[in-house]
Design an enzyme around this catalytic site. Structure first.
Site, short mmCIF file in Angstrom:
data_model
loop_
_atom_site.label_atom_id
_atom_site.label_comp_id
_atom_site.label_asym_id
_atom_site.label_seq_id
_atom_site.Cartn_x
_atom_site.Cartn_y
_atom_site.Cartn_z
N SER A 103 -57.17 7.72 -1.65
CA SER A 103 -58.49 7.14 -1.40
C SER A 103 -59.45 7.55 -2.50
O SER A 103 -59.30 8.63 -3.11
CB SER A 103 -59.03 7.62 -0.05
OG SER A 103 -60.42 7.35 0.08
N TYR A 131 -61.64 15.03 5.19
CA TYR A 131 -60.86 13.89 4.72
C TYR A 131 -60.74 13.89 3.19
O TYR A 131 -59.64 13.75 2.64
CB TYR A 131 -61.51 12.59 5.18
CG TYR A 131 -60.78 11.34 4.71
CD1 TYR A 131 -59.64 10.88 5.38
CD2 TYR A 131 -61.23 10.62 3.61
CE1 TYR A 131 -58.97 9.74 4.96
CE2 TYR A 131 -60.57 9.48 3.18
CZ TYR A 131 -59.44 9.05 3.86
OH TYR A 131 -58.78 7.92 3.43
#
Length: 269
Positions: A103, A131
């Site tokens: 990501s 995250y």
């Protein structure tokens, strides 16, 4: 054969021989059981795509049965263990690839190998911090494993950012935020479009050529691809190999594999 326009997504419906096996990334014992069951088949594995992940936005901090922060376990530690345990199968399937779905949040990642749970007080926990840190950790691991896999092994490790894909990741957010996200989602990728770059990294020959070129140059970071199927840069944080090595050693300690254990799993060229 019909030519497909660049950027166009085409649906193909094929009769697939599929087998489903249980795997719970929130349990390292489940990962070990899955890997043992797969290895017992003695079959080749040509592509491993580590796609499963979580981003528990607005949810409180949670820990797995292994006492690891859930983002770090599901997004990084469990897939790392799975990848290492499946190296013998990947070797049998050589040429083979490991594709780790990453990501752009890795650009915001900050990582302390001694505080992967974000409990020591150095950094305050938030789902964003957890995250982004897990995605940065994934690049560190992928890069070191790619370096350890000798060119003759025929195995490559690639990271890919599929872009902003409209999924149900927002299900834990307030209704107002969900409504805004759904509006923005009109401009994001569908799940089918989001899979395009992942499948490209899993199948296209030029991905291997690019990975070999990086190795020849001595570049320490693994191949990283964008949502438009093009090589892309990682953050400068992701190029810190000293920190990557510290994380590798900490990860080996967490998953219970010694240096000798890992060396035995690596293919002999």
């Amino acid at each position: 054969m019909h030519e497909i326009e660049p950027g166009k997504v085409v649906e193909f419906f094929l009769a697939l021989d599929m087998k489903v096996m249980e795997l719970n990334l929130l349990s390292l014992s489940s990962v070990r059981a899955f890997a043992a069951a797969w290895e017992a088949r003695k079959e080749p594995l040509h592509v491993l795509i580590n796609n499963a992940g979580i981003f528990s936005m607005s949810a409180p901090q949670k820990f797995s049965e292994d006492e690891l922060e859930e983002h770090m376990q599901v997004n990084y530690v469990a897939p790392a263990l799975l990848t290492l345990l499946l190296l013998p199968s990947l070797s049998r399937g050589s040429p083979a690839r490991v594709v780790n779905v990453n990501s752009d949040m890795q650009w915001f990642g900050v990582l302390d190998p001694d505080d992967l749970n974000l409990t020591c007080g150095k950094r305050k926990y938030s789902s964003v911090a957890a995250y982004s840190g897990s995605k940065l950790a994934q690049i560190y691991f992928s890069s070191l494993l790619e370096c350890k896999l000798r060119s003759g092994s025929g195995i490559h490790v690639i990271c890919v950012n599929p872009g902003i894909v409209k999924t149900n990741v927002i299900r834990t957010l307030p209704k107002v935020v969900q409504a805004i996200y759904n509006f923005i989602g009109c401009f994001s990728l569908s799940s089918l479009e989001g899979a395009r770059s992942v499948l490209f990294c899993a199948t296209d020959p030029q991905v291997v050529q690019y990975a070999d070129a990086l190795k020849a140059k001595g570049w320490p970071v693994c191949s990283y691809y964008s949502s438009i199927c093009k090589p892309n840069d990682t953050s400068k944080h992701a190029q810190n190999m000293n920190l990557a090595l510290r994380l590798w050693e900490k990860t080996a300690e967490i998953i219970g594999l010694s240096t000798e254990d890992i060396e035995k799993l690596l293919p002999i060229c």
